[in-house]
Design a protein around this motif. Sequence first.
Motif, mmCIF file in Angstrom:
data_model
loop_
_atom_site.group_PDB
_atom_site.id
_atom_site.type_symbol
_atom_site.label_atom_id
_atom_site.label_comp_id
_atom_site.label_asym_id
_atom_site.label_seq_id
_atom_site.Cartn_x
_atom_site.Cartn_y
_atom_site.Cartn_z
ATOM 1 N N ASN A 194 0.832 -1.215 0.000
ATOM 2 C CA ASN A 194 0.000 0.000 0.000
ATOM 3 C C ASN A 194 0.865 1.263 0.000
ATOM 4 O O ASN A 194 0.533 2.240 -0.688
ATOM 5 N N VAL A 195 1.947 1.249 0.737
ATOM 6 C CA VAL A 195 2.848 2.409 0.752
ATOM 7 C C VAL A 195 3.446 2.622 -0.636
ATOM 8 O O VAL A 195 3.487 3.744 -1.154
ATOM 9 N N THR A 196 3.889 1.526 -1.252
ATOM 10 C CA THR A 196 4.461 1.616 -2.593
ATOM 11 C C THR A 196 3.416 2.122 -3.590
ATOM 12 O O THR A 196 3.713 2.978 -4.438
ATOM 13 N N ALA A 197 2.191 1.622 -3.474
ATOM 14 C CA ALA A 197 1.121 2.055 -4.382
ATOM 15 C C ALA A 197 0.801 3.530 -4.175
ATOM 16 O O ALA A 197 0.593 4.274 -5.145
ATOM 17 N N ALA A 198 0.788 3.969 -2.947
ATOM 18 C CA ALA A 198 0.510 5.385 -2.661
ATOM 19 C C ALA A 198 1.591 6.282 -3.256
ATOM 20 O O ALA A 198 1.286 7.351 -3.811
ATOM 21 N N LYS A 199 2.840 5.861 -3.149
ATOM 22 C CA LYS A 199 3.944 6.635 -3.738
ATOM 23 C C LYS A 199 3.794 6.698 -5.260
ATOM 24 O O LYS A 199 4.018 7.753 -5.867
ATOM 25 N N SER A 200 3.419 5.567 -5.853
ATOM 26 C CA SER A 200 3.232 5.541 -7.312
ATOM 27 C C SER A 200 2.101 6.469 -7.736
ATOM 28 O O SER A 200 2.230 7.205 -8.722
ATOM 29 N N LEU A 201 1.009 6.411 -6.988
ATOM 30 C CA LEU A 201 -0.129 7.279 -7.320
ATOM 31 C C LEU A 201 0.232 8.753 -7.142
ATOM 32 O O LEU A 201 -0.181 9.604 -7.938
ATOM 33 N N ALA A 202 1.018 9.041 -6.123
ATOM 34 C CA ALA A 202 1.404 10.434 -5.868
ATOM 35 C C ALA A 202 2.325 10.971 -6.959
ATOM 36 O O ALA A 202 2.330 12.171 -7.241
ATOM 37 N N SER A 203 3.078 10.092 -7.578
ATOM 38 C CA SER A 203 4.013 10.553 -8.611
ATOM 39 C C SER A 203 3.423 10.484 -10.022
ATOM 40 O O SER A 203 4.117 10.759 -10.993
ATOM 41 N N ALA A 204 2.148 10.121 -10.118
ATOM 42 C CA ALA A 204 1.506 10.028 -11.440
ATOM 43 C C ALA A 204 1.424 11.413 -12.069
ATOM 44 O O ALA A 204 1.214 12.414 -11.396
ATOM 45 N N LYS A 205 1.576 11.434 -13.401
ATOM 46 C CA LYS A 205 1.621 12.707 -14.117
ATOM 47 C C LYS A 205 0.266 13.085 -14.735
ATOM 48 O O LYS A 205 0.090 14.226 -15.152
ATOM 49 N N SER A 206 -0.666 12.090 -14.780
ATOM 50 C CA SER A 206 -1.960 12.396 -15.388
ATOM 51 C C SER A 206 -3.049 11.565 -14.701
ATOM 52 O O SER A 206 -2.777 10.584 -14.016
ATOM 53 N N VAL A 207 -4.285 11.953 -14.955
ATOM 54 C CA VAL A 207 -5.430 11.220 -14.419
ATOM 55 C C VAL A 207 -5.465 9.822 -15.032
ATOM 56 O O VAL A 207 -5.766 8.832 -14.354
ATOM 57 N N GLN A 208 -5.146 9.754 -16.328
ATOM 58 C CA GLN A 208 -5.109 8.462 -17.024
ATOM 59 C C GLN A 208 -4.129 7.522 -16.322
ATOM 60 O O GLN A 208 -4.426 6.358 -16.092
ATOM 61 N N GLU A 209 -2.948 8.014 -15.963
ATOM 62 C CA GLU A 209 -1.937 7.196 -15.287
ATOM 63 C C GLU A 209 -2.423 6.788 -13.892
ATOM 64 O O GLU A 209 -2.202 5.652 -13.458
ATOM 65 N N VAL A 210 -3.111 7.663 -13.190
ATOM 66 C CA VAL A 210 -3.667 7.340 -11.859
ATOM 67 C C VAL A 210 -4.673 6.200 -11.980
ATOM 68 O O VAL A 210 -4.654 5.258 -11.201
ATOM 69 N N VAL A 211 -5.549 6.291 -12.987
ATOM 70 C CA VAL A 211 -6.557 5.246 -13.190
ATOM 71 C C VAL A 211 -5.879 3.916 -13.504
ATOM 72 O O VAL A 211 -6.252 2.857 -12.966
ATOM 73 N N GLU A 212 -4.876 3.941 -14.368
ATOM 74 C CA GLU A 212 -4.158 2.713 -14.725
ATOM 75 C C GLU A 212 -3.442 2.121 -13.513
ATOM 76 O O GLU A 212 -3.492 0.901 -13.284
ATOM 77 N N LEU A 213 -2.769 2.970 -12.756
ATOM 78 C CA LEU A 213 -2.068 2.489 -11.553
ATOM 79 C C LEU A 213 -3.051 1.925 -10.526
ATOM 80 O O LEU A 213 -2.802 0.867 -9.934
ATOM 81 N N GLN A 214 -4.163 2.632 -10.325
ATOM 82 C CA GLN A 214 -5.157 2.173 -9.354
ATOM 83 C C GLN A 214 -5.777 0.860 -9.795
ATOM 84 O O GLN A 214 -5.987 -0.039 -8.978
ATOM 85 N N THR A 215 -6.056 0.720 -11.078
ATOM 86 C CA THR A 215 -6.628 -0.522 -11.601
ATOM 87 C C THR A 215 -5.647 -1.678 -11.419
ATOM 88 O O THR A 215 -6.033 -2.771 -10.974
#
Length: 144
Positions: A76-97
């Motif tokens: 979860n910590v790693t996922a949160a860091k990845s989401l925080a460093s996302a550059k676009s909404v599209q990337e956030v959706v892909e990472l979250q999925t």
Amino acid sequence: MAAAEAAKSTVEQFTAASNVAFKDGVEKSLAALNEMNTASKKNLEAVVASATASAKGAEALGAQAMAFSKAVFDTNVTAAKSLASAKSVQEVVELQTAFAKSALETYMSEFGKMSETVSASVKESMKPLNERVTAVVEKFQAVR
């Protein structure tokens, strides 16, 4: 005099037979008590073995749950860091999925492992009790 001798002989035979019957009864009673004590001891040993196996199973399940919790926290910590460093909404959706899919797969895998641990623990804890039940049933069937 012959009647007195006959009465005396009858009393002696009755006394001897009574003594033998009493002795046999006492011996049978003592044997039954010893057998009951042995059975009770074996039953207690089976209960202790069952409780010990249950405790070991609970300990293993607890350790497994703690390891899983730690792994999930790290993920979860790693996922949160990845989401925080996302550059676009599209990337956030892909990472979250991807994270949600991975988390579900991990959960299902861990659930299967925990189910196996519980099943093995129950089987081990019931084994000594089942052995005692089998022994008692065999004893009753042998008496019939």
